[in-house]
Design a protein around this motif. Structure first.
Motif, PDB file in Angstrom:
ATOM      1  N   GLY A 155       0.820  -1.213   0.000  1.00  0.00           N
ATOM      2  CA  GLY A 155       0.000   0.000   0.000  1.00  0.00           C
ATOM      3  C   GLY A 155       0.851   1.258   0.000  1.00  0.00           C
ATOM      4  N   LYS A 158       2.574   1.646  -3.448  1.00  0.00           N
ATOM      5  CA  LYS A 158       1.662   2.153  -4.475  1.00  0.00           C
ATOM      6  C   LYS A 158       1.507   3.671  -4.351  1.00  0.00           C
ATOM      7  N   LEU A 159       1.380   4.130  -3.122  1.00  0.00           N
ATOM      8  CA  LEU A 159       1.258   5.570  -2.887  1.00  0.00           C
ATOM      9  C   LEU A 159       2.505   6.317  -3.350  1.00  0.00           C
ATOM     10  N   GLY A 243      -3.702   3.091  -1.110  1.00  0.00           N
ATOM     11  CA  GLY A 243      -2.699   3.074  -2.167  1.00  0.00           C
ATOM     12  C   GLY A 243      -3.274   2.677  -3.509  1.00  0.00           C
TER      13      GLY A 243
END
Length: 258
Positions: A155, A158-159, A243
């Motif tokens: 997560g 991804k962010l 994310g």
């Protein structure tokens, strides 16, 4: 569901990227893949000297306590640092062909996760030769907390990978954040060494509950606190969803920004 289906269709690409990441990391070095084990050993040696001899952390079998937290931290740190530039570094590929962009952070985190699992072998060797032994019942929770950490790390990756496309300085700023984050996580000290009036701030750190769970399993030889597992799971899932939403929203503009 459409995203998951598309990722499944491109599973061979994910495997190929993971394989390339694992092979290419130490491709030009003499020792090659051995650096997977040597890097954490060198870190362990330095921190053990500093905190056992110089600063005297006062923790029994400090080298073992340190290694239990250091290995999962290195996975998290490597994923965030590498993940921040995983989309930007594939600029040519993104502009030439279509593929679900999410395979890039997934491949980055998964390759680092495999490295962590391999390095964990050294942790188990240290535990066995230290004479502390293992609690088999507690050890059964190791895959669960490892999966929780993978979800949380993915997560965050991804962010960072999506935001770095638009804010290139973020990749460098994250280096500073990760350094501060490490010292705010109970890896080189015990959480009960933190002044009680400040302890709640450290408990807000998502990595505190994750590292504490590893320490419970491998150092204290006990089943992790149920509340710790719940906290880690909720935080992990929340960051994975956040994310994914941010990545899906921003990926539409990746090509024009790159």
């Amino acid at each position: 569901m459409n995203t998951l289906k598309e990722l499944y269709e491109y599973r061979e690409m994910i495997v190929s990227l993971i394989h390339r990441e694992l092979r290419g990391k130490y491709k030009a070095s003499v020792l090659g893949f051995l650096w997977t084990f040597l890097n954490p050993l060198f870190q362990l040696s330095i921190y053990t000297v500093v905190f056992s001899i110089i600063l005297r952390a006062g923790i029994e079998d400090f080298y073992l306590y340190l290694f239990v937290g250091l290995v999962p931290w290195n996975f998290f740190s490597a994923s965030v640092a590498g993940g921040a530039g995983c989309v930007v570094s594939q600029e040519n590929l993104i502009k030439k062909i279509y593929f679900p962009r999410m395979v890039l952070p997934i491949a980055c985190v998964t390759s680092a996760f495999i490295n962590m699992l391999l390095t964990s072998i050294i942790t188990f060797v240290f535990i066995i030769f230290s004479g502390r032994g293992v609690n088999v019942q507690a050890l059964l929770w190791f895959p669960i907390i490892a999966l929780i950490q993978y979800i949380f790390t993915l997560g965050i990756c991804k962010l960072s990978s999506a935001l770095t496309v638009f804010f290139r300085d973020l990749e460098y700023f994250l280096g500073i954040i990760m350094m501060a984050w490490m010292y705010l996580t109970p890896i080189m000290y015990k959480i009960d060494m933190v002044p009680e009036d400040l302890r709640y701030l450290f408990n807000l750190n998502p990595m505190t509950s994750i590292i504490s769970a590893y320490q419970d399993i491998l150092y204290y030889k006990r089943v992790p606190n149920f509340q710790t597992l719940i906290t880690a799971s909720v935080i992990g899932i929340a960051f994975l969803l956040l994310g994914s939403v941010v990545f899906n929203k921003l990926q539409k503009k990746f090509v024009e920004e790159l």
